[in-house]
Write a protein that holds these residues in place. Structure first.
Motif, short mmCIF file in Angstrom:
data_model
loop_
_atom_site.label_atom_id
_atom_site.label_comp_id
_atom_site.label_asym_id
_atom_site.label_seq_id
_atom_site.Cartn_x
_atom_site.Cartn_y
_atom_site.Cartn_z
N LEU A 188 -77.21 3.26 54.32
CA LEU A 188 -77.64 4.30 55.19
C LEU A 188 -78.28 5.39 54.22
CD1 LEU A 188 -74.47 4.50 57.41
CD2 LEU A 188 -76.77 3.88 58.13
N ALA A 189 -77.86 5.47 53.24
CA ALA A 189 -78.48 6.57 52.29
C ALA A 189 -79.91 6.17 51.67
CB ALA A 189 -77.68 6.68 50.82
N ASP A 190 -80.12 5.05 51.54
CA ASP A 190 -81.51 4.31 51.09
C ASP A 190 -82.24 4.38 52.35
OD1 ASP A 190 -80.49 3.75 48.71
OD2 ASP A 190 -80.16 1.44 49.11
N ASP A 191 -81.91 4.22 53.63
CA ASP A 191 -82.66 4.60 54.68
C ASP A 191 -83.21 6.10 54.69
OD1 ASP A 191 -82.61 2.10 55.89
OD2 ASP A 191 -81.01 2.58 57.21
N ALA A 192 -82.20 6.87 54.36
CA ALA A 192 -82.50 8.41 54.30
C ALA A 192 -83.56 8.77 53.58
CB ALA A 192 -81.16 9.26 54.33
N SER A 221 -86.99 7.48 53.94
CA SER A 221 -87.55 8.10 55.19
C SER A 221 -88.08 9.54 54.57
CB SER A 221 -86.84 8.41 56.23
OG SER A 221 -86.33 7.04 56.50
N ALA A 222 -86.96 10.43 53.82
CA ALA A 222 -87.44 11.73 53.48
C ALA A 222 -88.78 11.79 52.44
CB ALA A 222 -86.11 12.23 52.38
N GLN A 223 -88.76 10.73 51.61
CA GLN A 223 -89.93 10.66 50.88
C GLN A 223 -90.94 10.67 51.42
OE1 GLN A 223 -89.59 11.02 47.68
NE2 GLN A 223 -91.25 9.99 46.55
N ARG A 224 -91.04 9.52 52.42
CA ARG A 224 -92.39 9.55 53.26
C ARG A 224 -92.39 10.80 54.16
NH1 ARG A 224 -95.13 6.03 50.75
NH2 ARG A 224 -94.85 3.49 50.90
N LEU A 225 -91.70 11.75 54.37
CA LEU A 225 -91.84 12.70 55.13
C LEU A 225 -92.35 13.94 54.21
CD1 LEU A 225 -88.67 12.71 57.43
CD2 LEU A 225 -90.91 12.73 58.15
N LEU A 264 -85.44 17.13 54.96
CA LEU A 264 -84.38 17.69 54.27
C LEU A 264 -83.08 17.50 54.92
CD1 LEU A 264 -85.72 21.59 53.72
CD2 LEU A 264 -84.56 19.97 51.94
N ASP A 265 -82.90 17.37 56.20
CA ASP A 265 -81.70 16.85 56.73
C ASP A 265 -81.29 15.42 56.14
OD1 ASP A 265 -81.20 18.77 58.45
OD2 ASP A 265 -82.27 18.09 60.07
N LEU A 266 -82.46 14.54 56.22
CA LEU A 266 -82.14 13.07 55.59
C LEU A 266 -81.89 12.82 54.20
CD1 LEU A 266 -84.93 11.32 57.69
CD2 LEU A 266 -82.61 11.29 58.05
N LEU A 267 -82.76 13.85 53.56
CA LEU A 267 -82.19 13.98 52.12
C LEU A 267 -80.69 14.47 51.85
CD1 LEU A 267 -83.37 13.91 49.17
CD2 LEU A 267 -84.13 16.19 49.38
N ALA A 288 -71.21 11.32 59.21
CA ALA A 288 -71.74 10.87 60.53
C ALA A 288 -71.75 12.03 61.53
CB ALA A 288 -71.09 9.76 60.87
N ALA A 289 -70.70 12.75 61.66
CA ALA A 289 -70.51 14.07 62.54
C ALA A 289 -71.47 15.03 62.40
CB ALA A 289 -69.02 14.58 62.51
N LYS A 290 -71.85 15.37 61.09
CA LYS A 290 -72.75 16.25 60.63
C LYS A 290 -74.24 15.57 60.95
CE LYS A 290 -74.15 19.00 56.56
NZ LYS A 290 -75.47 18.26 56.20
N GLY A 291 -74.35 14.52 60.79
CA GLY A 291 -75.64 13.85 61.06
C GLY A 291 -75.84 13.63 62.39
#
Lengths: 275, 325
Positions: free
Chosen positions: A53-57, A60-64, A85-88, A166-169
């Motif tokens: 899940l961290a790698d996905d984020a 994705s953050a790098q592409r954003l 920033l949220d995903l990072l 997860a709750a924060k996410g």
């Protein structure tokens, strides 16, 4: 006025440094949280889930981040950076958790900067390069819907740390999905050109949806969102079939390695440095 | 209500007098108040230039977001560059209260009719540049901008209050990065000193030409759009920076820099004003690249903005149809 002191006092001590900017000040993002792995939770599985899940984020953050200074409007500049920033932030918390439970004691940077492409477990859709704003929106719609569905389930995970992340996410991802869905409708409905670009983006994304089908049980929710949004946007629903894991099994497209070269280059050139 | 209430509005022949009295009392001019054309034009030019600087200023550091060497630094930098986009937005909005149009101002930027701060035409070859930009460039911006929080034009002054608060975060983050790097490896310390050497003189130029060569300054000061002269602000910046450099352990690249007991200020060398003029006229290391990037983003985004407009129009038409049915 008193703000005149800002520059003057720069070299003085800063006890309140942790409040500088969101998620940027603390050394240990999970400080104060009970980090014992609960009975009945398999530490290896938990760590693997956190890393995936961290790698996905992170990817994705790098592409954003590549959109910075390239967005179609300043409002989108701000919004895409916000989502990145949220995903990072999610990636940092999840890597830290993985390092606590996998027995290695690694910190967030060890996962982000000192693993090679074959060790990354992100889904391949996240790593695809470039594309226009329509592609960015379609990908964001898919990944945020899928991740949101998954995070909603993780809120009740027996591991309190993963459940808290997860709750924060969930709150963050709800906004990401909303943002992407609104733009998908605008672009699908807007002009002939935007409609054509959205169709092309959906076609480009379709082959990578199969991987999301098997990797998690969030498939029905993702399918629901895609149906609703494409209908409102007057766009065709992408056709795809389930595929075996690829990114989750460490099998990536040719695009991940160059992404990581850019992300990791400075850190690896100065392995003895502190930043 | 503002001072535009009909009951309070002065008769036409006394508008200038009323404006002058408002300035003299240190009160704010608000968007719907009468103001001289020159005041309006000067403000639009200054605010637009400031907005453009925020937007172009995203580029030199933005290059490093994807390459930042730790996730914490990546998040700090990402947030900072995002703040700059936000500052650009507030400032374009402030310009719009004077009758300017953001799309038109953007066109003026990318076809070279309006300027942005010349500092952003210098390259950022190392990660230490991120720290030095925070320390010097944001520091100089703070010195320039804190007095603007008392600018006579209300919307500009209020935008500056918020911007200055955020700039001070950025500046401290930059200085903290440099502190950390100076405690790190020898290679890191060299990177910091190299970045300081490259950014010092361009930073001093951020305060503009010397007072005797700054044609618009006197009028802006009379109108209280501007509060201190270029040379006063430059001196203040030097005086504040010298002890910070000592604490950091870097050398400022000026052999003439020394404390002058009599003046109570530091003496320092003369920036290369010819270089400033060259960079302002478009001949800096990165002018073409900066404008090209901004133009490319603007042009590549045209279809998105058109689609949003078309969708909004269709929605409005559908709404009318629905209401009529």
């Amino acid at each position: 006025m008193s703000d005149d002191h800002v520059y003057l006092t720069l070299a003085e001590g800063h006890e309140d440094d942790t409040r500088w900017a969101y998620g940027t000040g603390f050394e240990d993002p999970l400080h104060g949280v009970d980090t014992t792995v609960p009975d009945g939770v398999d530490a290896g599985e938990l760590a693997a889930e956190c890393v995936a899940l961290a790698d996905d984020a992170l990817v994705s953050a790098q592409r954003l981040a590549e959109w910075v200074t390239r967005a179609p409007e300043l409002e989108e500049e701000v919004a895409l950076a916000n989502i990145g920033l949220d995903l990072l932030g999610q990636a940092r918390l999840l890597y830290s958790r993985a390092g606590q439970v996998d027995g290695t004691g690694r910190d967030e940077d060890a996962y982000a900067y000192f693993r090679d492409a074959g060790d990354f477990r992100n889904v391949t859709l996240a790593e695809l390069p470039g594309g226009d704003f329509a592609f960015a929106i379609v990908r964001l719609l898919v990944l945020s819907s899928w991740r949101l569905a998954h995070f909603r389930r993780l809120v009740t995970h027996p591991d309190p740390v993963l459940a808290a992340v997860a709750a924060k996410g969930v709150k963050e991802l709800t906004y990401h999905r909303q943002y992407a869905a609104e733009w998908a409708v605008r672009l699908g409905d807007g002009t002939d050109e935007s409609h054509r670009r959205m169709r092309a983006a959906l076609e480009r994304v379709a082959p990578y949806l199969g991987e999301l089908h098997t990797a998690h049980d969030a498939r029905d929710e993702l399918a629901d969102v895609l149906r609703q949004v494409t209908e409102a946007a007057g766009l065709p629903l992408p056709v795809y079939r389930p595929l075996p894991d690829s990114g989750r099994a460490g099998e990536h497209t040719e695009h991940l390695a160059p992404l990581l070269t850019e992300l990791q280059g400075v850190a690896r050139a100065h392995p003895e440095a502190t930043w | 209500m503002t001072t535009t209430d009909a009951a309070e509005a002065p008769p036409p022949e006394r508008l200038q007098e009323h404006f002058d009295a408002t300035i003299a009392r240190d009160q704010r001019i608000e968007p719907r108040d009468w103001m001289p054309d020159g005041y309006r034009k000067t403000l639009v030019r200054q605010i637009a230039q400031h907005a453009h600087s925020e937007i172009i200023g995203m580029q030199p550091e933005g290059e490093w977001i994807t390459r930042a060497p730790s996730l914490r630094r990546k998040a700090i930098l990402f947030a900072k560059v995002q703040d700059e986009a936000g500052h650009g937005l507030y400032l374009y909005s402030a310009a719009e209260t004077l009758g300017a149009d953001r799309a038109d101002l953007t066109e003026r930027l990318i076809d070279g009719r309006q300027k942005y701060s010349s500092i952003f035409n210098y390259p950022t070859p190392s990660f230490a540049d991120v720290g030095v930009i925070g320390w010097f460039v944001d520091g100089a911006a703070i010195c320039n901008q804190v007095p603007l929080c008392r600018s006579s034009y209300g919307p500009y002054a209020r935008a500056m209050v918020r911007i200055c608060k955020e700039e001070s975060f950025h500046q401290r983050q930059g200085y903290e990065l440099l502190m950390t790097m100076m405690r790190g490896s020898a290679a890191q310390r060299e990177m910091v000193q190299d970045a300081v050497d490259r950014w010092w003189w361009p930073s001093l130029m951020m305060f503009g030409p010397p007072d005797d060569a700054s044609p618009n300054s006197a009028r802006s000061m009379a109108w209280k759009i501007k509060r201190h002269s270029n040379d006063e602000l430059r001196q203040r910046f030097v005086d504040m920076t010298v002890p910070q450099a000592a604490k950091l352990g870097v050398t400022l690249p000026d052999p003439e820099l020394r404390w002058n007991e009599e003046r109570g200020h530091h003496d320092f060398g003369t920036p290369d004003w010819d270089e400033l003029m060259r960079v302002i006229k478009g001949d800096g290391p990165c002018n073409a690249q900066r404008i090209q990037r901004r133009r490319a983003a603007h042009e590549a985004g045209a279809w998105v903005r058109e689609a949003a407009t078309a969708h909004a129009a269709k929605q409005a038409a559908r709404g009318k149809k629905g209401a009529a049915a």
